[in-house]
Design a protein around this motif. Structure first.
Motif, PDB file in Angstrom:
ATOM      1  N   ARG A 943     -14.731  -3.349  58.431  1.00 38.68           N
ATOM      2  CA  ARG A 943     -13.982  -3.737  59.634  1.00 38.68           C
ATOM      3  C   ARG A 943     -14.950  -4.380  60.618  1.00 38.68           C
ATOM      4  O   ARG A 943     -15.995  -3.803  60.953  1.00 38.68           O
ATOM      5  CB  ARG A 943     -13.310  -2.522  60.277  1.00 38.68           C
ATOM      6  N   ASN A 944     -14.579  -5.567  61.061  1.00 42.74           N
ATOM      7  CA  ASN A 944     -15.371  -6.265  62.066  1.00 42.74           C
ATOM      8  C   ASN A 944     -15.192  -5.596  63.422  1.00 42.74           C
ATOM      9  O   ASN A 944     -14.132  -5.037  63.716  1.00 42.74           O
ATOM     10  CB  ASN A 944     -14.960  -7.735  62.153  1.00 42.74           C
ATOM     11  N   PRO A 945     -16.207  -5.641  64.290  1.00 39.25           N
ATOM     12  CA  PRO A 945     -16.065  -4.991  65.600  1.00 39.25           C
ATOM     13  C   PRO A 945     -15.022  -5.631  66.503  1.00 39.25           C
ATOM     14  O   PRO A 945     -14.645  -5.023  67.501  1.00 39.25           O
ATOM     15  CB  PRO A 945     -17.471  -5.109  66.212  1.00 39.25           C
ATOM     16  N   SER A 946     -14.549  -6.825  66.170  1.00 40.24           N
ATOM     17  CA  SER A 946     -13.556  -7.505  67.013  1.00 40.24           C
ATOM     18  C   SER A 946     -12.149  -7.429  66.435  1.00 40.24           C
ATOM     19  O   SER A 946     -11.280  -8.189  66.874  1.00 40.24           O
ATOM     20  CB  SER A 946     -13.952  -8.971  67.185  1.00 40.24           C
ATOM     21  N   SER A 947     -11.894  -6.538  65.471  1.00 42.42           N
ATOM     22  CA  SER A 947     -10.596  -6.504  64.810  1.00 42.42           C
ATOM     23  C   SER A 947     -10.221  -5.075  64.471  1.00 42.42           C
ATOM     24  O   SER A 947     -11.075  -4.202  64.292  1.00 42.42           O
ATOM     25  CB  SER A 947     -10.639  -7.358  63.541  1.00 42.42           C
ATOM     26  N   PHE A 948      -8.876  -4.855  64.371  1.00 37.17           N
ATOM     27  CA  PHE A 948      -8.346  -3.582  63.887  1.00 37.17           C
ATOM     28  C   PHE A 948      -8.222  -3.556  62.364  1.00 37.17           C
ATOM     29  O   PHE A 948      -8.025  -2.492  61.791  1.00 37.17           O
ATOM     30  CB  PHE A 948      -6.948  -3.322  64.493  1.00 37.17           C
ATOM     31  N   GLN A 949      -8.321  -4.724  61.721  1.00 32.31           N
ATOM     32  CA  GLN A 949      -7.995  -4.861  60.310  1.00 32.31           C
ATOM     33  C   GLN A 949      -9.125  -4.361  59.419  1.00 32.31           C
ATOM     34  O   GLN A 949     -10.289  -4.701  59.605  1.00 32.31           O
ATOM     35  CB  GLN A 949      -7.706  -6.327  59.981  1.00 32.31           C
ATOM     36  N   TYR A 950      -8.779  -3.520  58.444  1.00 33.16           N
ATOM     37  CA  TYR A 950      -9.713  -3.110  57.393  1.00 33.16           C
ATOM     38  C   TYR A 950      -9.532  -4.040  56.197  1.00 33.16           C
ATOM     39  O   TYR A 950      -8.405  -4.421  55.861  1.00 33.16           O
ATOM     40  CB  TYR A 950      -9.443  -1.667  56.959  1.00 33.16           C
ATOM     41  N   ARG A 951     -10.649  -4.354  55.539  1.00 30.91           N
ATOM     42  CA  ARG A 951     -10.602  -5.232  54.376  1.00 30.91           C
ATOM     43  C   ARG A 951     -11.393  -4.599  53.240  1.00 30.91           C
ATOM     44  O   ARG A 951     -12.456  -4.010  53.455  1.00 30.91           O
ATOM     45  CB  ARG A 951     -11.173  -6.618  54.700  1.00 30.91           C
ATOM     46  N   TRP A 952     -10.847  -4.755  52.022  1.00 25.76           N
ATOM     47  CA  TRP A 952     -11.502  -4.212  50.844  1.00 25.76           C
ATOM     48  C   TRP A 952     -12.706  -5.068  50.475  1.00 25.76           C
ATOM     49  O   TRP A 952     -12.667  -6.289  50.563  1.00 25.76           O
ATOM     50  CB  TRP A 952     -10.541  -4.157  49.657  1.00 25.76           C
TER      51      TRP A 952
END
Length: 959
Positions: A943-952
C-alpha cells in the motif's frame, strides 16, 4: 512643508537637513495613505525584476520611488560574461569554484549535458537533460552504459601481509577473511568485495562495501604487500577512522608538509604573474646598464655625454623591442588542471603505525575510474584504446645526463628485457581476451596503451551489433589464458606522477593531427609519444540474465578527459547517479553504503531525504495534501527500520542486514520456487508456539510425469532453523516486489501481511465479476482536525492583533512626535518608529512566541504521532519499500525494500498453512484472471502512503 513651525531655525539646520526633513515628511504622508510603489505596479510588470533594477519602473512611479529612499539603492552590476570567461582567468576561476565541492575531470563535459548535483563533497552528474531512463537501460542490455565513478576513493595499505590480514580480520566477517586467503586474490589476479564493520562488532556496526585489490609481488616492495581499498565517498572518513583505530596510525610530518606545499602550489597557480612582470623589469634595467657600460668601454668616458639620457634611450629601445615581440609566457595547462589534487605523491596524506610497520596512503582524487556496463563494453574499449609498441630511441650521439633525465618514463621502464617480455605477453592476452565478449568475472588485465587523443576518431563511431558466431572460450581455456603477468607501471607512485606531469598539451596533439596529409588518418607511433598505463577489471554479472557484466577502467590523474572522449566516440552511452540507482532495481546491482539501512551513511541519507520530502509536502496548499492521519500512515517520508524491528521483536536495540549467502540462498529457494510445493507434517494450533514455518518442511520438486507423487529432491529446513537460532530477529532482509496487477509502487510504501480472508477472496471470488484487488484500508478518524482549526484561528487572531498594535505605534509616532524635537537628539522618524515597534514586541513576548511556533505545531497536526504503535492498520506491516517505479525489464510495477526476518518467517508460515489447506486440486487466479493450478509463490499486500488501496505483489529475496 511651507507650513513648518516658526521656531525652525533654517540657518542652524542647513539646507541638507531641510531636504532630509522634507523627504521624511513626504514619506510619512505616503505611508499614511498606503501608497506603496510596488503595489501600484501594472499586472504585466514583474515585481522581482523591478525590485532588482528600479530603472524598470514606469516613469510615473520613479519619482515616488526616489522620494521613498530609492535613490540610495543601486542595482548590483555583475561583470559581463565576456570578461568573466577570459581565457587567461578561466582555469583559475575553475579552481576557485572547486573550494567547496570537487569537480571530476569530466565535469565540464557533463555540465553541458547533465543536471548536476552536489553530494559527498563532489559535483556529480545526476541525469541527462534528455530522457535517459530507457536509453541507459537499453544500453546495459544491448550496447554499453558509460559512467564516471572517479569519485570512488582509493586507500593504499602497505606492510607485511600477515600484519595486514590480522588487522583487517577485526573489521570484516570471518567468511570474507577466508576468501582473502585465496591465492589468486593475494597475487592480484582477482579483486574481492567485502563489507567493513566497526572493530569486533560483526554483524552489527556495518560501514560499507569496499573493493580490495592486492598488488602483484614486485622486487621494489622488499617483502611487503600492498592493497588498494576502493570505498564510496559517503563512508571514506569513517573507513579512515576505523583503519586508524585498528592499526594505530599517526599522520606523518611529510603529509603535513605536503599539505603546505599543495596549498602554496594552488595559490601560486591561481595568483597573477606579478613576479614575472618584476623579473622582466629587472631584465630591462640590466640591459640598459650593459649598454652604458659597453659605450664607456668603446668610446671612453666623456663628460659631455649624459649618462642618464643614454640609459633612457636604452630603456626606450628595449621597450620598443618588447612591444614588437610581445612574448607570451607558456602556460602549463595540465598543471593548472590538477592543482587541487594530491599530485605529486609527496603531497599525498600518509599515516604510519606505531611500530612503523604498516603505512596508509590516501589516494583520493589521484586515480580516475570509469565503469562500462553492457555486452558491448569490450567493443567500446577496443575502439578507444590501442596497445602501445615498444619503440627504442635512436642513439645519435653521446647525450648529457640532463638530456637523459628528461627522456620519457617508458624508455627507462622498458630498458630491461623482463619488462619488455611482460608487456608483449599482456598485449597478446589483450588480443585474445577481447576477441571474446564474455571474459571470466574478476579478471585483472594491466596494460600500457597509446595516447588516446592520438587515435581519437573525428566523429562518433556506431557500435557494431554482436553476431552469433562470436567465439566461446571454455573455462579451461580461460584459466590457461589468465596466466599473463600482472606487473604494471600504474602500481608505482613515481611512474604515476611522471605519467601525469609529462602529459603533452592538447594543443600539441591537435597541431600534429592538423599537419596530416590525409585528414582522419592516424598518427604514426613514435618514441616521444606519450604512453598511458591502466588497469582493466572485469565485473561479475548480477543474477539477472544478460545484465550487469562489464569492465572497470583505472587511469592515472590528469588523463580523465583524454580517456573519456574516446569511450564516448566509441559508442558508450553516458549515465549519471539516477541511472545508477535505477540499475539497483532493474538489474540488482550491489547497493552503495548510503542506501543500506544499517550504516551511518544510510541513516544520514534517509534523514536528509525525509526532510526534503517533508518540505515538499508542506509547500503544497492544504487542499492538495494527503491526510496521512485518515490514511493511517505513521511514517510517510521515511522508513522506521528500528521501530519495525522492535515491533516484531521487543527489546531489539540495533539492527543489521542479513548477509549470510548460504542462508539467504536457502531462504530464497523456499520463497522463490513456483514449481515446488511445501508440505507440513506437523501443524501448530497456536501461532506463537514456534516462530518458524514448521519443524519438518520439505520442498518437493514437481516432475513432468504425473505418477511422480513422491518427492524427487528435498531440502531439510531443520538445518535452516538451526542457523536461524543463532541470529537475532533484529536483522533485515532485502526483497524484491513485483505487482501482480496494475499499479506502481512509491517510496515508503508498506509491505503488509495478508489475512486468511484476503487469500480466500483472491483464490475463490464470490462473483466472477468481482475485482481481485478489492481490498482497501478503512478510513481512520482524523483526531487532529479540531487542533488544526484551532491553531489556524488562533494564528489569525494573533496576526491581526499584532498588525493593529504596530499600526497604532506608527500612527502614534507620526502624530504625537514633533519633527523638530528630534533634531537635538539626532534621531530620525525611522529610528523613533523602530523603537516604538520594539517596545510593542517586548510587551507581547508570550504572544509572539506562540506565533513563531505555529509552523511547527501546524505541521505536527497534519501527521500522526511517531511514538504511537507501528501496527495501526488492518494489516500488519512486514517492511517498507525504498525504491519503486515501473520496471521496464518486467513490464509492470516493481520495487525493492527491506523486511524484518521474523516478519518474513511469519509470512512463510502463512504461505505454508495456506498451501496445506488448499490442496493440489484447488486452483487460483493467474495474473490475467484465468484459473490455474496451485501457486506457492509468497504473496504480500502493498500500500502506497498516499492511497487506501492494497495491491497484491510477489515477494522474492535478493541475494
Amino acid at each position: 512643508m511651507e507650513d513648518l513651525p516658526e521656531q525652525c531655525n533654517y540657518l542652524a539646520l542647513g539646507a541638507a537637513r531641510i531636504r532630509e526633513i522634507k523627504a521624511i515628511v513626504s514619506k510619512l504622508d505616503n505611508c499614511e495613505h498606503g501608497n506603496r510603489v510596488f503595489q501600484n505596479l501594472p499586472r504585466h510588470m514583474q515585481r522581482r525584476a523591478v525590485s532588482a533594477n528600479p530603472r524598470r519602473l514606469p516613469r510615473y512611479l520613479r519619482e515616488k520611488h526616489m522620494r521613498e529612499g530609492g535613490a540610495n539603492v543601486k542595482p548590483t552590476h555583475r561583470p559581463r560574461r565576456k570578461y568573466r570567461r577570459r581565457p587567461c582567468n578561466l582555469l583559475s576561476e575553475y579552481n576557485r569554484r572547486q573550494k567547496e565541492y570537487t569537480w571530476l575531470e569530466t565535469h565540464i563535459w557533463h555540465a553541458k549535458r547533465f543536471h548536476m548535483i552536489r553530494q559527498w563533497g563532489y559535483a556529480l552528474p545526476d541525469t541527462p537533460t534528455f530522457k535517459g531512463y530507457r536509453a541507459s537501460l537499453r544500453a546495459t542490455k544491448k550496447s554499453c552504459l558509460l559512467q564516471d565513478v572517479s569519485f570512488m576513493c582509493c586507500i593504499e595499505l602497505e606492510g607485511p601481509q600477515v600484519s595486514l590480514l590480522n588487522g583487517l580480520s577485526s573489521v570484516i566477517q570471518p567468511a570474507s577473511l577466508s576468501s582473502l586467503s585465496d591465492t589468486e586474490i593475494q597475487l592480484g589476479r582477482k579483486p574481492i568485495e567485502v563489507m567493513l564493520f566497526q572493530p569486533f562488532r560483526q554483524p552489527y556496526g556495518a560501514i560499507g562495501m569496499t573493493e580490495m585489490l592486492w598488488h602483484p609481488h614486485s622486487d621494489h616492495l622488499q617483502g611487503k604487500s600492498r592493497v588498494w581499498l576502493w570505498v564510496h565517498p559517503s563512508v571514506h572518513s569513517q573507513v579512515v577512522d576505523v583503519l586508524t583505530e585498528v592499526f594505530s596510525f599517526v599522520k606523518t610530518d611529510s603529509a603535513q608538509e605536503g599539505d603546505k606545499v599543495s596549498q602554496e602550489r594552488i595559490e601560486s597557480i591561481i595568483s597573477t604573474g606579478a613576479e614575472e612582470k618584476t623579473k622582466e623589469a629587472k631584465e630591462i634595467t640590466l640591459s640598459a646598464d650593459e649598454k652604458v657600460r659597453e659605450y664607456e668601454l668603446q668610446n671612453g668616458v666623456d663628460e659631455d655625454v649624459d649618462i642618464a639620457a643614454l640609459k633612457d634611450c636604452a630603456k626606450d629601445d628595449q621597450d620598443s623591442k618588447q612591444k614588437r615581440k610581445k612574448p607570451k609566457m607558456p602556460k602549463n595547462v595540465n598543471e593548472a588542471k590538477i592543482a587541487r589534487k594530491n599530485i605529486p605523491f609527496v603531497r599525498t596524506p600518509k599515516y604510519t603505525s606505531a611500530s612503523s610497520e604498516i603505512t596508509m596512503m590516501l589516494l583520493k582524487d589521484t586515480l580516475n575510474r570509469f565503469r562500462l556496463t553492457g555486452p558491448q563494453a569490450h567493443s567500446v574499449i577496443s575502439s578507444a584504446l590501442h596497445p602501445a609498441a615498444i619503440i627504442e630511441k635512436e642513439n645519435t650521439e653521446a647525450e648529457d645526463d640532463a638530456v637523459k633525465s628528461e627522456q620519457p618514463w617508458w624508455l627507462d621502464y622498458y630498458a630491461k628485457e623482463q619488462s619488455k617480455s611482460r608487456h608483449l605477453e599482456q598485449v597478446k592476452a589483450w588480443k585474445q581476451l577481447f576477441s571474446c565478449p564474455q571474459p571470466r568475472p574478476g579478471t585483472v588485465l594491466p596494460l600500457v596503451v597509446r595516447d588516446p587523443r592520438v587515435t581519437l576518431p573525428h566523429k562518433k563511431i556506431p557500435l557494431e551489433t554482436a553476431t552469433s558466431d562470436v567465439c566461446a572460450v571454455s573455462e579451461t581455456e580461460q584459466e590457461e589464458l589468465g596466466k599473463w603477468p600482472l606487473e604494471n607501471p600504474i602500481y608505482d607512485s613515481a611512474i604515476r606522477d611522471a605519467v601525469t606531469l609529462s602529459k603533452e598539451p592538447d594543443a600539441v596533439i591537435n597541431r600534429r593531427r592538423h599537419q596530416l596529409l590525409v585528414p582522419g588518418s592516424q598518427l604514426p607511433e613514435t618514441a616521444e609519444e606519450s604512453r598511458l598505463p591502466l588497469l582493466l577489471l572485469a565485473r561479475r554479472p548480477t543474477y539477472c540474465e544478460d545484465y550487469g557484466n562489464g569492465w572497470d577502467m583505472i587511469v592515472p590523474a590528469g588523463w580523465g578527459m583524454s580517456v573519456w572522449m574516446p569511450l564516448v566516440f566509441g559508442g558508450g552511452v553516458a549515465g549519471g547517479q539516477q541511472e545508477a540507482e535505477n540499475l539497483h532495481m532493474e538489474i540488482h546491482t550491489p547497493l552503495p553504503p548510503y542506501l543500506l539501512p544499517d550504516t551511518p551513511a544510510g541513516d544520514y541519507f534517509s534523514g536528509w531525504l525525509a526532510n526534503k520530502r517533508r518540505t515538499d509536502f508542506f509547500r503544497r496548499p492544504p487542499a492538495n495534501r494527503q491526510n496521512f492521519i485518515k490514511l493511517g500512515v505513521q511514517f510517510p517520508f521515511s522508513q522506521p527500520w528500528r521501530e519495525l524491528a522492535q515491533d516484531w521483536e521487543p527489546g531489539t536495540q540495533d539492527i543489521y542486514v542479513l548477509r549470510d549467502p548460504e542462508l539467504l540462498r536457502d531462504l530464497a529457494q523456499i520463497v522463490q520456487e513456483p514449481s515446488c510445493s511445501i508440505s507440513i507434517t506437523k501443524k501448530r494450533k497456536t501461532e506463537n508456539v514456534s516462530e518458524f514455518p514448521c519443524k519438518k518442511m520439505k520442498i518437493i520438486d514437481q516432475g513432468k510425469e504425473e505418477s511422480a507423487n513422491e518427492c524427487t529432491s528435498a531440502i531439510d529446513v531443520c538445518s535452516i532453523e538451526q542457523k536461524l537460532q543463532g541470529l537475532s530477529y533484529g536483522s533485515l532482509v532485502l526483497v524484491k516486489l513485483e505487482l501482480c496487477y496494475k499499479g506502481v509502487l512509491e517510496p515508503c510504501a508498506m509491505i503488509c501481511l495478508p489475512l486468511k480472508e484476503d487469500h480466500q477472496a483472491r483464490e475463490f471470488p464470490a462473483k466472477p465479476s468481482s475485482k481481485i484487488e478489492d481490498i482497501s484500508e478503512p478510513p481512520h478518524p482524523d483526531t487532529k482536525a479540531q487542533q488544526r482549526a484551532r491553531l489556524k484561528e488562533e494564528h489569525h487572531k494573533i496576526k491581526c492583533r499584532m498588525q493593529r498594535q504596530r499600526h497604532k505605534a506608527r500612527q502614534r509616532v507620526s502624530l504625537n512626535t514633533d519633527v523638530m524635537s528630534l533634531v537635538p537628539m539626532e534621531l530620525t522618524i525611522e529610528q523613533a518608529t523602530a523603537e516604538a515597534l520594539k517596545k510593542v514586541e517586548n510587551d507581547n513576548q508570550v504572544i509572539l512566541h506562540r506565533y513563531s511556533s505555529f509552523k511547527e505545531e501546524m505541521e505536527n497536526a497534519w501527521l500522526r504521532d511517531t511514538h504511537d504503535p507501528l501496527q495501526c492498520c488492518s494489516r500488519k506491516i512486514l517492511g517498507y519499500v525504498t525504491h519503486g517505479t515501473f520496471s521496464l525489464t518486467l513490464g509492470k510495477g516493481a520495487g525493492i525494500g527491506w523486511v524484518s526476518l521474523k516478519a518474513l518467517l511469519r509470512l512463510m508460515q502463512v504461505c505454508c498453512g495456506r498451501s496445506s489447506t488448499t490442496g493440489e486440486q484447488k486452483g487460483c487466479l493467474s495474473d490475467d484472471g484465468r484459473r490455474v493450478g496451485k501457486n506457492n509463490i509468497c504473496l504480500v499486500l502493498t500500500r502506497n502512503p498516499s492511497s487506501f488501496q492494497y495491491r497484491w505483489a510477489k515477494l522474492s529475496i535478493l541475494l
